[in-house]
Structures are given as C-alpha cells and as structure tokens.
Design a protein around this motif. Structure first.
Motif, short mmCIF file in Angstrom:
data_model
loop_
_atom_site.label_atom_id
_atom_site.label_comp_id
_atom_site.label_asym_id
_atom_site.label_seq_id
_atom_site.Cartn_x
_atom_site.Cartn_y
_atom_site.Cartn_z
N SER A 407 0.81 -1.22 0.00
CA SER A 407 0.00 0.00 0.00
C SER A 407 0.84 1.27 0.00
O SER A 407 0.30 2.38 0.03
CB SER A 407 -0.93 0.01 1.22
N ALA A 408 2.17 1.12 -0.02
CA ALA A 408 3.05 2.30 0.04
C ALA A 408 3.58 2.67 -1.34
O ALA A 408 3.91 1.80 -2.15
CB ALA A 408 4.22 2.03 0.98
N THR A 409 3.63 3.96 -1.59
CA THR A 409 4.26 4.49 -2.80
C THR A 409 5.50 5.27 -2.36
O THR A 409 5.47 5.99 -1.37
CB THR A 409 3.31 5.42 -3.56
N TYR A 410 6.59 5.10 -3.10
CA TYR A 410 7.85 5.76 -2.77
C TYR A 410 8.18 6.80 -3.84
O TYR A 410 8.17 6.49 -5.04
CB TYR A 410 8.98 4.75 -2.65
N ALA A 411 8.44 8.00 -3.40
CA ALA A 411 8.90 9.08 -4.27
C ALA A 411 10.36 9.37 -3.91
O ALA A 411 10.64 9.76 -2.77
CB ALA A 411 8.04 10.31 -4.09
N ILE A 412 11.25 9.15 -4.85
CA ILE A 412 12.69 9.24 -4.58
C ILE A 412 13.26 10.45 -5.29
O ILE A 412 13.21 10.56 -6.52
CB ILE A 412 13.40 7.95 -5.02
N LEU A 413 13.79 11.37 -4.51
CA LEU A 413 14.40 12.59 -5.04
C LEU A 413 15.82 12.29 -5.51
O LEU A 413 16.66 11.84 -4.71
CB LEU A 413 14.43 13.67 -3.96
#
Length: 476
Positions: A407-413
């Motif tokens: 259920s987690a979304t990861y946004a990677i800078l």
C-alpha cells in the motif's frame, strides 16, 4: 468485542485453506516439465526472487586481467563508431585488440610484453596470482554493497575457463585451458553462504580458440562465430557441466549460441535442474526471462523484466588505466539504480578485479557508497514494482522516480533538495495520509496545493545522493 476462540479457529482454517489454494494456483501455473520448444519454455514464470532483487554484481575475471589494459575512450559506448573496434574500451577484449595493427592495445602489448608474446602466456601468471584470492572476501563485499545475486564469467571469448572443465579444449595446451583453482565453485559456495544467489556467464557465441578472428571490421562480428559441429558439442557439454555442478540461479549466455548447439534443449534441462532460475536474451532464440541492454537504460516502464549490465567504469574487465574520471560517480550510480528499478529493471553492475582478485579502490568506493545508501533506502528499492508512472519532477527542479510496494508508494528525489520543502508536481494524496522520509521515524508535515503535493523536509537530511519518501496510502 474480542472474537470467540471458535471464531479464531474458523478464521485460521479459512486462512490455511486460502493459502493452500494460492499455492496450488501458483503450482498450476508453473509447469513441472519443459519441452525444448519456445512455446513450452515461455510458460516459465519469472521467479519472484529475481523480480525483487533489483541489484546484482557482474564479475569479469580471466587472463585479460593480467595485462588489464584498454584505451579510455568511447565513454558513451557508441558501438557503431568507425574506430570502436580498434579503440575498444573493453579490456576483456584484449586478445582481439592486441592483434589489430595500429590499435592502442597492440602498442601497449608490444611495449610491455613484446610483439611476439603469446596471449596464453598469461595463463601461468593468472594461475599464480589467483592463489592470493579469498572468495569469502568478495562475497562479503557484494553482500555489503546491497547486491542480491552475483554473475561470474565462467568462460569469456578467449576460451579460458574459470573451472576445471572435464571437456578438453582441442586448441589449447593442457596447462592453459582453465584456472588452477575451481574459481566458479569456490565463489558459488562463498556467495551462497552470504545469502546471495550465484549466476554464471558463458560466452557461447565467441570462442577465439575455435575461430580466432580477429574481428577487424563490423562484418567480422558474425564471421567469427564458430558454427562447426565440434564447437556445438563443446559448448553444449560445457554449459551442461556448469548447470550440473553449480546449479546457477542465472544462466547468462553472450553473443548468441552456436546454431550447431542445442540451446532450447539446454534451457529445458536448466529449468528442470533449477526451476526458479532465469535465462537472459542472448542465446539467439526467442525465449528469455529478461532482456539485457548494455550500458543503456530504457525510457519508460517496460512490462518485460529487464536488466542493464554495465561496468563501474567503461570496461567490464580490469583496466588499470581507469581512475576517478572514467568511473561512474556515486550519485550517478545511485540515480541509475533508482531509475532502472522505477522502470521494472534490475542493475547488473560489473566489477573488474585484478588478476589476484583485488578489487580496485576506485570501484570499492562506489560499492561502499551504494551499500550505505541501500541500508537506509533499500525499502524503496527491494521487492518493489513500478508505480503508475516512473518519472516526475519537483517544482524546485529535482528529478523524481517512483516505486511501489503493497500500500506504500515511494517518491525518490534524485539529488539534494534545494530547500527544506519539496513540491511534487501532479501528485495527490488523501487527507490523513502519513508521509515519512526513510531514515527518519517522524512523519512529515504536508499539504495538498491543488494538483501538487507540498512536503516539509527535515532541516538536516540523513544520507546522501538521493532521498526516499514513503507515502503510506493511495496516491494519484
């Protein structure tokens, strides 16, 4: 209200029944036997371990590691360039390059060894140097770098094998056919002890002890592929040897497979021996578990699993001429891994050791940086799958890559934020959603500003190179 003991038992029974049903469904989807046809082999499911692994270590090691030299040119690997063959930056192609008149490698060989020095004279030197090698050291380095599997060259284009093959080479003296230690077996044991999987590379398409070449012009790439019945039997026998002895988790062939051999039969036998193994796309047939671009990434999410292979520098084999300038920078390496994973790929990152097994310092620095980053951010990499889109950007101009797990979304800078805030363009979350920076247990303050997600970052960010945000809830 607490459920009754009967309710717990009933739920447990239903769970077990459901779990067994799922197992049965998976088993039904994976054939227990594979025929030597593309249709049958294509029913082989991609193993979950490989889909989840994301990072493997490639190792090119052999006789070419003794001279360990190539010109440091063609940084973009423009394979179609007119002088790529004579100025080949791949040190593992030393035997081919040293035979080309006017090539930098030929000049290097003449200066350091003499014009008439035979390439296979490197065999006794290599066999002496490998006595200093400790496979468990490599295995720990690869584990600490965050890799989940390793792929070792068992035989490169020069025909010299890193295991004591029981299939004799008809062209080489007995003392120059293979390594004096079973390097393949020893590394397999050490890698498995670290909890990693061991894959093996085999050059099926080229063997310069059967068709020596050299390759001088582009048309020769095809002409020097041995297709004799003798070579087909030889290649079949050696690949069957490494399957039976070492049961590799990855069967990685290169430069096609001889038409006189039996690649489909080999594949079916491999799956029988290693049901959760994977096969690359370089056998010259239509079946593979993944595709393998070389020094190239894909522009978008690819539904077919893929794996970019590349060196830490411009060469796969050890090149003593390479230094900081020729080696990928730590931030670029980590951004590369993140980009690949966001598009359904794995990174097979090559290490080129010296003849005695020493991994050059410039490469070790990259492996340590990669391992340190993954210790903090691995949650956003391992066992993830692509989100709805791979790429994005903050309003502040920082590139972003996305992955997803459960259920987690990861946004990677991909880079150091320019302020203590990050505004993710065209990203929306629901009220009450928790957002965390990996490495920090405190939830972040955020607000939805139209179609953009505005996040307040900690004043002091932990880590380097790239920063991963876990969004615990639906994202649109």
């Amino acid at each position: 209200m607490f459920p009754s003991r009967f309710d717990w038992k009933l739920r447990s029974m239903l769970f077990v029944i459901g779990f067994l049903f799922v197992l049965g469904s998976v088993a039904a989807q994976a054939p227990s036997h594979y025929e030597a046809t593309v249709e049958s082999l294509d029913r082989h499911p991609l193993p979950q371990w490989y889909a989840d692994a994301k990072l493997g270590i490639f190792v090119h090691w052999g006789l070419y590691s003794v001279p360990g030299w190539a010109p440091t040119v063609h940084s973009e690997h423009d394979f179609q360039s007119l002088d790529y063959i004579t100025h080949n930056p791949y040190a593992e192609w030393y035997l081919n390059s040293m035979r080309l008149d006017g090539s930098p490698t030929q000049a290097y060989h003449k200066e350091h060894y003499g014009a008439d020095y035979d390439y296979y004279n490197f065999a006794p030197i290599f066999n002496r140097e490998i006595q200093k090698w400790h496979p468990e050291d490599w295995a720990k380095v690869f584990h600490d770098a965050g890799a989940k599997y390793v792929v070792l060259t068992t035989k490169h284009h020069d025909g010299f094998t890193l295991w004591p093959s029981s299939t004799p080479n008809p062209s080489l003296p007995a003392d120059r056919q293979h390594a004096s230690r079973d390097l393949v077996g020893e590394l397999t044991t050490a890698v498995n002890q670290q909890g990693l999987r061991m894959g093996l590379y085999y050059s099926g398409g080229y063997d310069w002890t059967f068709v020596p070449g050299p390759i001088r012009v582009a048309a020769d790439y095809q002409k020097v592929k041995p297709q004799s019945e003798a070579y087909g039997k030889y290649a079949d026998a050696q690949v069957r040897e490494i399957i039976a002895r070492y049961k590799p988790a990855v069967l990685w062939n290169d430069i096609d497979y001889p038409k006189s051999g039996h690649p489909l039969q080999i594949m079916s036998e491999y799956y029988q021996t290693v049901p959760d193994g994977v096969i690359d796309d370089r056998f010259g047939v239509k079946h593979s578990d993944f595709i393998s671009p070389e020094y190239q990434t894909l522009d978008k999410i690819n539904p077919k699993k893929w794996e970019e292979c590349r060196g830490l520098g411009r060469s796969f084999g050890y090149n003593r001429a390479e230094g900081e300038a020729e080696t990928i920078a730590p931030d670029e390496l980590i951004h590369l891994l993140v980009d690949i994973v966001s598009k359904n790929g794995n990174l097979l990152l090559d290490v080129g050791p010296e003849a005695d097994g020493t991994i050059p310092d410039v490469q070790m620095k990259r492996l340590k940086a990669l391992g340190g980053w993954l210790q903090v951010n691995g949650e956003a990499i391992y066992a993830t799958h692509p989100w709805k889109r791979a790429t994005g950007e903050t309003a502040e101009g920082i590139p972003v890559r996305f992955t997803q797990k459960e259920s987690a979304t990861y946004a990677i800078l991909l880079g150091q934020p320019k302020a203590t805030t990050a505004t993710f363009k065209s990203l929306s979350v629901k009220p009450g959603t928790k957002i965390y920076l990996l490495g920090d247990s405190n939830p972040l303050v955020w607000s939805q500003q139209g179609d953009n997600l505005h996040v307040d970052l900690p004043a002091a960010l932990t880590g380097h190179y790239a920063y991963s945000l876990r969004i615990a809830g639906p994202v649109s």
